[in-house]
Design an enzyme around this catalytic site. Structure first.
Site, short mmCIF file in Angstrom:
data_model
loop_
_atom_site.label_atom_id
_atom_site.label_comp_id
_atom_site.label_asym_id
_atom_site.label_seq_id
_atom_site.Cartn_x
_atom_site.Cartn_y
_atom_site.Cartn_z
N ASN A 152 -10.22 -9.11 44.17
CA ASN A 152 -10.93 -10.04 43.30
C ASN A 152 -12.41 -9.70 43.25
O ASN A 152 -12.99 -9.23 44.22
CB ASN A 152 -10.71 -11.50 43.73
CG ASN A 152 -11.74 -11.98 44.73
OD1 ASN A 152 -12.85 -12.38 44.35
ND2 ASN A 152 -11.41 -11.90 46.02
N PHE A 208 -18.16 -15.95 42.65
CA PHE A 208 -18.55 -17.36 42.87
C PHE A 208 -18.57 -18.16 41.56
O PHE A 208 -19.54 -18.85 41.25
CB PHE A 208 -19.92 -17.46 43.54
CG PHE A 208 -19.94 -17.17 45.01
CD1 PHE A 208 -18.83 -17.40 45.81
CD2 PHE A 208 -21.09 -16.67 45.61
CE1 PHE A 208 -18.86 -17.14 47.17
CE2 PHE A 208 -21.13 -16.40 46.97
CZ PHE A 208 -20.01 -16.63 47.75
N ASN A 251 -21.26 -18.87 53.85
CA ASN A 251 -20.56 -17.66 53.43
C ASN A 251 -21.60 -16.62 53.03
O ASN A 251 -22.24 -16.74 51.99
CB ASN A 251 -19.63 -17.99 52.25
CG ASN A 251 -18.98 -16.76 51.67
OD1 ASN A 251 -19.06 -15.67 52.25
ND2 ASN A 251 -18.37 -16.91 50.52
N SER A 309 -19.07 -12.61 50.97
CA SER A 309 -18.36 -12.25 49.75
C SER A 309 -18.96 -10.98 49.17
O SER A 309 -20.19 -10.89 49.06
CB SER A 309 -18.44 -13.38 48.72
OG SER A 309 -17.56 -14.40 49.05
N ASN A 361 -18.91 -9.97 46.15
CA ASN A 361 -19.08 -10.00 44.69
C ASN A 361 -20.36 -10.64 44.19
O ASN A 361 -20.52 -10.83 42.99
CB ASN A 361 -17.86 -10.67 44.06
CG ASN A 361 -16.58 -9.96 44.45
OD1 ASN A 361 -16.49 -8.74 44.30
ND2 ASN A 361 -15.63 -10.69 44.97
N THR A 362 -21.26 -11.01 45.09
CA THR A 362 -22.59 -11.45 44.69
C THR A 362 -23.55 -10.39 45.20
O THR A 362 -23.63 -10.17 46.41
CB THR A 362 -22.92 -12.84 45.29
OG1 THR A 362 -22.07 -13.80 44.68
CG2 THR A 362 -24.38 -13.23 45.03
N LYS A 405 -19.14 -17.27 58.06
CA LYS A 405 -17.99 -16.43 57.73
C LYS A 405 -18.46 -14.99 57.54
O LYS A 405 -19.37 -14.72 56.77
CB LYS A 405 -17.31 -16.94 56.46
CG LYS A 405 -16.05 -16.16 56.08
CD LYS A 405 -15.25 -16.91 55.02
CE LYS A 405 -14.03 -16.13 54.58
NZ LYS A 405 -13.25 -16.87 53.58
N ASN A 423 -13.74 -12.30 55.72
CA ASN A 423 -13.67 -12.32 54.27
C ASN A 423 -12.89 -11.08 53.77
O ASN A 423 -12.27 -10.38 54.57
CB ASN A 423 -15.09 -12.36 53.69
CG ASN A 423 -15.16 -13.17 52.41
OD1 ASN A 423 -14.37 -12.94 51.49
ND2 ASN A 423 -16.10 -14.09 52.34
N THR A 424 -12.94 -10.80 52.49
CA THR A 424 -12.26 -9.63 51.92
C THR A 424 -13.04 -8.36 52.24
O THR A 424 -14.21 -8.41 52.61
CB THR A 424 -12.14 -9.78 50.40
OG1 THR A 424 -13.45 -9.95 49.85
CG2 THR A 424 -11.29 -10.98 50.02
N TYR A 454 -4.86 -17.16 52.01
CA TYR A 454 -4.93 -17.33 50.56
C TYR A 454 -3.86 -16.46 49.91
O TYR A 454 -2.91 -16.95 49.29
CB TYR A 454 -6.33 -16.97 50.05
CG TYR A 454 -6.57 -17.13 48.57
CD1 TYR A 454 -5.56 -16.90 47.63
CD2 TYR A 454 -7.82 -17.51 48.09
CE1 TYR A 454 -5.79 -17.05 46.27
CE2 TYR A 454 -8.05 -17.66 46.72
CZ TYR A 454 -7.02 -17.43 45.82
OH TYR A 454 -7.25 -17.57 44.48
N THR A 455 -3.97 -15.13 50.09
CA THR A 455 -3.10 -14.20 49.37
C THR A 455 -1.62 -14.42 49.73
O THR A 455 -0.74 -14.30 48.86
CB THR A 455 -3.54 -12.75 49.68
OG1 THR A 455 -4.94 -12.65 49.39
CG2 THR A 455 -2.78 -11.74 48.83
C1 LIG Z 1 -9.50 -14.97 44.39
C2 LIG Z 1 -10.19 -15.14 45.71
C3 LIG Z 1 -11.36 -15.89 45.78
C4 LIG Z 1 -12.02 -16.04 46.99
N1 LIG Z 1 -13.15 -16.80 47.05
C5 LIG Z 1 -13.77 -16.99 48.24
C6 LIG Z 1 -14.93 -17.81 48.33
O1 LIG Z 1 -15.38 -18.40 47.35
N2 LIG Z 1 -15.53 -17.93 49.55
C7 LIG Z 1 -15.05 -17.28 50.67
O2 LIG Z 1 -15.62 -17.41 51.75
N3 LIG Z 1 -13.94 -16.53 50.61
C8 LIG Z 1 -13.29 -16.38 49.42
N4 LIG Z 1 -12.16 -15.60 49.38
C9 LIG Z 1 -11.69 -14.92 50.62
C10 LIG Z 1 -10.60 -15.71 51.33
O3 LIG Z 1 -11.08 -16.97 51.75
C11 LIG Z 1 -10.10 -14.92 52.55
O4 LIG Z 1 -11.17 -14.76 53.47
C12 LIG Z 1 -9.56 -13.55 52.18
O5 LIG Z 1 -8.85 -13.60 50.95
C13 LIG Z 1 -8.63 -12.98 53.24
O6 LIG Z 1 -7.51 -13.81 53.44
P1 LIG Z 1 -6.07 -13.54 52.77
O7 LIG Z 1 -5.70 -12.13 53.07
O8 LIG Z 1 -5.15 -14.55 53.41
O9 LIG Z 1 -6.21 -13.80 51.30
C14 LIG Z 1 -11.49 -15.44 48.17
C15 LIG Z 1 -10.30 -14.71 48.09
C16 LIG Z 1 -9.65 -14.55 46.89
C17 LIG Z 1 -8.37 -13.75 46.85
#
Ligand SMILES: Cc1cc2nc3c(=O)[nH]c(=O)nc-3n(C[C@H](O)[C@H](O)[C@H](O)COP(=O)(O)O)c2cc1C
Length: 351
Positions: A116, A120, A178, A181, A183-184, A214, A243-244, A313-314
């Site tokens: 992704n 934000f 946070n 991320s 993406n910012t 985080k 995070n990702t 999440y995923t």
């Molecule tokens: C579409 C999407 C949006 C996300 N948005 C945020 C976010 O706004 N803030 C944040 O800290 N992490 C965000 N994450 C990261 C998740 O909270 C998590 O740390 C990450 O996806 C790893 O967990 P998972 O493998 O179970 O998805 C986002 C992940 C996805 C897939």
């Protein structure tokens, strides 16, 4: 075969963000209705061995919804009715933001992963804060994930985080800075010691308690050490790892691996677990483990590596709404197998 096995092929024919929107609307429809009670009946696993006390709150089990799924706090009660022990809403930013242009969410089906670059997208702290103050909250703890507005320069980050904190302060059971991320632009630079001290110190002074940070799985170990130094000094109550990642493991098969953004799901599982272990070995505050969890074994691994709570999440996208129940039922079996009286007994068993 569960209901999700029937629904998933249809959902996966839709663009990922459309599918997400549809699920959100569905959750919004059932929230607060007898259907939500029926879901809770079906999905909540009631077992004292699963209970975790952390951050001054009682969590009925260790499995929560990670940030990003419910960015604007529309459906925390519906998510809780799927058996999750906590819901982290957000990321919320001071300013209302459209996020990056679509498409910005991609499935890597063969890899059980997502990429992704949402950026934000959210309704902003005023709107989300009002919603949290107005709507009934779930019975389980609610965390609030706070990000930085894109237009705010890095040096003004503390005030930007503070603005959001002040608007969500009444509703949150914990607050997450946070800075991870991908993406910012520039956000992850805020993980350096000086910047973290500024942001975390400002929020702690404003009364943010419990306060968590985080971290990114891409942070080199010396930088993690630095960040943990701030955690110890700055009244920080917990760490979320992770995070990702912007990295792309060689194992990825899907062509969408080439998309820019943060990778989540199965391929980051071991990377995230190793980060949980690294952090848990070096700090006394509780760690929330997140990254690639899609079954009980994966949740248990993070717990044994030092996570007091886990999030996902995923996994929810690929496994469907029964996942919290499946993990919790599986955890009870794993605890019994290994002779632990409770999840809390197993935390850090492998350290
Ligand atoms: C579409 C999407 C949006 C996300 N948005 C945020 C976010 O706004 N803030 C944040 O800290 N992490 C965000 N994450 C990261 C998740 O909270 C998590 O740390 C990450 O996806 C790893 O967990 P998972 O493998 O179970 O998805 C986002 C992940 C996805 C897939």
């Amino acid at each position: 075969m569960g209901a999700y096995d029937l629904l998933k092929p249809a959902l996966f024919r839709l663009p990922p963000e459309t599918a997400h929107g549809l699920i959100h609307r569905l959750l919004g429809r059932v929230q607060g209705t007898p259907i939500a009670d029926a879901l809770a009946e079906r999905y909540a696993v009631d077992d004292d061995r699963l209970a975790v006390d952390a951050f001054g709150s009682a969590f009925p089990n260790p499995v929560g919804v990670a940030a990003g799924f419910d960015k604007n706090a529309h459906v925390p009660r519906a998510l809780a009715s799927l058996g999750f022990s906590h819901v982290e809403v957000g990321g919320v930013t001071a300013e209302r933001q459209p996020g990056n242009p679509r498409p910005r969410l991609f499935r890597l089906r063969e890899d059980e992963a997502l990429v992704n670059r949402m950026g934000f997208n959210n309704e902003g702290a005023d709107r989300v804060g009002e919603r949290l103050d107005r709507d009934p909250l779930p019975e389980v703890p609610v965390g609030i994930n706070i990000g930085k507005s894109k237009s705010t320069p890095l040096e003004d980050a503390p005030d930007d985080y503070l603005y959001t904190y002040e608007r969500v302060a009444d509703a949150g059971d914990y607050f997450v800075v946070n800075v991870s991320s991908p993406n910012t632009p520039g956000l992850r630079e805020l993980q350096n010691r000086e910047a973290l001290e500024g942001i975390l110190g400002t929020l702690a002074d404003a009364g943010a308690d419990p306060l968590l940070v985080k971290l990114s799985p891409d942070l080199p170990e010396p930088a993690v050490d630095d960040a943990l130094g701030v955690v110890d000094d700055a009244r920080v109550d917990g760490v979320i790892a992770t995070n990702t990642t912007t990295s792309r493991p060689d194992s990825l098969r899907s062509h969408n691996r080439a998309e820019r953004g943060g990778l989540s799901g199965k391929p980051i599982e071991s990377l995230a677990t190793e980060r949980v272990r690294y952090v848990a070995e070096r700090t006394d505050v509780p760690v929330i483990g997140v990254g690639g969890i899609s079954d009980a074994a994966g949740a248990y691994e993070k717990i044994r590596a030092g996570a007091s709570l886990v999030q996902l999440y995923t996994g929810l996208v690929y496994e469907g709404p029964g996942l919290a129940r499946d993990i919790n039922e599986g955890l009870v079996e794993l605890l019994e197998r290994d002779g632990f009286d409770s999840v809390e007994d197993a935390v850090g068993a492998d350290l």
